[in-house]
Design an enzyme around this catalytic site. Structure first.
Site, short mmCIF file in Angstrom:
data_model
loop_
_atom_site.label_atom_id
_atom_site.label_comp_id
_atom_site.label_asym_id
_atom_site.label_seq_id
_atom_site.Cartn_x
_atom_site.Cartn_y
_atom_site.Cartn_z
N LYS A 148 -119.88 156.09 -5.89
CA LYS A 148 -118.51 155.57 -5.78
C LYS A 148 -117.52 156.70 -6.06
O LYS A 148 -117.74 157.52 -6.96
CB LYS A 148 -118.33 154.42 -6.79
CG LYS A 148 -117.02 153.67 -6.66
CD LYS A 148 -116.93 152.50 -7.66
CE LYS A 148 -115.64 151.71 -7.49
NZ LYS A 148 -115.53 150.57 -8.43
N SER B 57 -113.96 146.04 -6.21
CA SER B 57 -113.54 147.30 -5.65
C SER B 57 -114.67 148.18 -5.13
O SER B 57 -114.40 149.11 -4.35
CB SER B 57 -112.76 148.09 -6.71
OG SER B 57 -113.62 148.49 -7.77
N SER C 50 -116.02 144.09 -10.13
CA SER C 50 -116.15 145.01 -9.00
C SER C 50 -117.55 145.47 -8.64
O SER C 50 -117.74 146.12 -7.62
CB SER C 50 -115.30 146.26 -9.24
OG SER C 50 -113.97 145.97 -8.91
N1 GLN Z 1 -110.75 142.57 -8.75
C1 GLN Z 1 -110.46 142.95 -10.10
C2 GLN Z 1 -109.16 143.71 -10.17
O1 GLN Z 1 -108.61 144.00 -9.15
C3 GLN Z 1 -111.59 143.72 -10.69
C4 GLN Z 1 -111.62 145.12 -10.27
C5 GLN Z 1 -112.72 145.87 -10.92
O2 GLN Z 1 -113.64 145.31 -11.49
N2 GLN Z 1 -112.60 147.18 -10.89
O3 GLN Z 1 -108.71 144.04 -11.23
#
Ligand code: GLN
Length: 493
Positions: A79, A159, A183
């Site tokens: 990532k 994400s 995410s």
């Molecule tokens: N969807 C969540 C957010 O936008 C979690 C994102 C994540 O876990 N990095 O904060």
């Protein structure tokens, strides 16, 4: 020879060890697959073929010398949030343009120390903020899954959308990911892959671009439960460079697979039955319960009464920490700089041009909830709620529950540029409804594919465990995986 990219990590490990294939062959197979598919899927934001081949050659040398590491010759995608020395590390933002770190994150260093091969860096929502991978500066990622009989493009979740899509489309053997509110688990669920967010402190955060430091954790996304167990074993470590990493031995997670569930108590939290949840998800949950009972586990109803406050509290705590973490991107030390008439003007122009809409929204919310006069009303309240959420779980575990089973997401993958979600950020935030509690409490959570919906799209269940009992999640998920089977998308790309 069959397509080498279809081998799981465990299978590839065996063939490499038996010298039936070489690491260079395996790496080349992935590089070829990426070249063919990435223009469509957009999972990679940079590919590192020379580095990959060099690492694979070194792996072959070590295998020949009988010095193979636990992940020797296994090609992985990383990532874009993980610092990789000399290689694109931009959290898929514009503001980190051309940033190439001079250091390696601890998690990726652990993987390379075990012999893994880096294929490149994976797409993600900008600074890991999002649930659809659409906030990336590098554009949306396409989910390798499509609904039956449809050509409509779907999101891979976020994400870690690039990580999940790359694993599902056979563009890497496994991938690193991070999870602040879901995410890892939500994109894994949208792509029929397995993802685990370990206990807070299990993996070092050193060298991972920070979003919300008290919630962020690294973990793997993999094709199956065994591969996820293999990857986490290598990723996890205590690290003097991250004082929140925990000094506990890393167990052999693979050894947990196949262990009996007899005597285990699985909790089913009633608060996870939310309004408007598709019936199929309820049915999937019931199916999961039946499988675990058949395997000898006892299933009990539990209550986690503060669940309904988790999402609002998360969307205070996470932006608050993000606004502070992102203050460092000022055009002076990193990446993009837009010149201005003086230094303040330069800061403002750089940040205005460098951050995307969702990141700006989070910075503004975070700054607001931390500002004098609002700190007590919002941030402090959210911290108190966080303690109550954590206590809900502690009470359930103290009452004899070993793990908790819930749905992973409130829906299957949705369309790219979905009108409803794009027009209302709160609808997008609802994606995290089943996952954020786990980050707020610092617990391990795993999502495992359990079936397909009426559209032919994968759906997953989530297992939540006690701190540092990732092994319990792996053994339980393995039972679900055996019963449900594995899910791979039909190739259209
Ligand atoms: N969807 C969540 C957010 O936008 C979690 C994102 C994540 O876990 N990095 O904060």
């Amino acid at each position: 020879m069959t397509d080498l990219t279809r081998l799981t990590i465990a299978e590839a490990r065996e063939k490499l060890g038996a010298k039936e294939i070489t690491a260079v062959e395996l790496t080349d197979a992935y590089l070829g697959a990426i070249e063919a598919a990435n223009p469509v899927i957009n999972a990679y934001v940079t590919v590192t073929p020379d580095k990959a081949r060099d690492m694979a050659k070194a792996s072959d040398t070590r295998i020949a010398a009988g010095r193979a590491g636990a992940l020797e010759g296994i090609p992985l995608g990383i990532k874009d949030l993980f610092a990789t020395e000399g290689v694109h590390t931009q959290a898929c933002s514009h503001i980190l343009d051309s940033f190439r770190p001079k250091y390696e994150s601890t998690v990726t260093q652990n993987l390379w120390n075990d012999g893994a091969v880096m294929l490149g860096k994976l797409n993600m929502d900008e600074f890991a903020m999002g649930s659809s991978n659409e906030s990336s500066y590098y554009g949306a990622v396409k989910n390798p899954w499509r609904a039956t009989g449809s050509n409509a493009d779907l999101v891979p979740g976020g994400s870690s959308g690039g990580s999940a899509a790359a694993v599902a489309a056979f563009l890497c053997a496994g991938a690193t990911a991070t999870d602040t509110g879901g995410s890892i688990r939500q994109p894994a669920a949208f792509t029929g892959t397995v993802g685990i967010k370990p206990t807070y402190g299990r993996c070092s955060r050193w060298g991972i671009v920070a979003f919300a430091s008290s919630l962020d954790q690294a973990g793997p996304i993999a094709r199956d439960v065994r591969d996820a167990a293999i990857l986490l074993k290598s990723m996890a470590s205590v690290d003097a460079k991250d004082t929140t990493s925990v000094d506990l031995p890393v167990p052999d997670y693979e050894a947990a697979l196949g262990q009996s569930l007899k005597g285990m108590r699985i909790g089913i939290p009633r608060e996870y039955r939310v309004e408007g949840m598709p019936e199929e998800i309820e049915a999937l949950w019931q199916q999961g319960i039946a499988w675990l009972k058949e395997a000898g586990a006892e299933v009990v109803d539990i209550s986690l009464p503060h669940t309904k406050y988790a999402l609002p509290a998360y969307y205070i705590v996470a932006p608050a920490e993000a606004s502070s973490n992102l203050a460092r991107y000022d055009g002076v030390r990193y990446g993009l700089r837009v010149d201005g008439k003086d230094i303040v003007d330069m800061y403002e122009k750089t940040r205005a041009a460098g951050f995307g809409q969702e990141v700006k929204r989070r910075i503004m919310i975070g700054t607001y909830v931390l500002s004098a006069g609002y700190y007590d009303a919002y941030y402090l309240q959210a911290q108190k709620v966080r303690t109550l959420i954590k206590r809900d779980f502690e009470l359930a575990f103290n009452a004899g529950v070993d793990a908790i089973l819930t749905p992973a997401t409130p829906s299957s993958a949705f369309g790219i540029a979905d009108e409803e979600l794009a027009s209302d950020p709160v609808k997008m935030y609802l994606q995290d409804i089943f996952t954020v509690t786990v980050n707020m409490a610092g617990l391990p959570g795993l999502s495992v594919p359990a079936g397909l919906d009426h559209k032919g799209l994968p759906l997953s269940l989530q297992l939540i465990g006690k701190p540092f009992e990732e092994d319990v999640l792996f053994k339980t998920a393995h039972v679900i995986e055996k019963a449900a089977g594995r899910f791979t998308p039909a190739k259209w790309w």
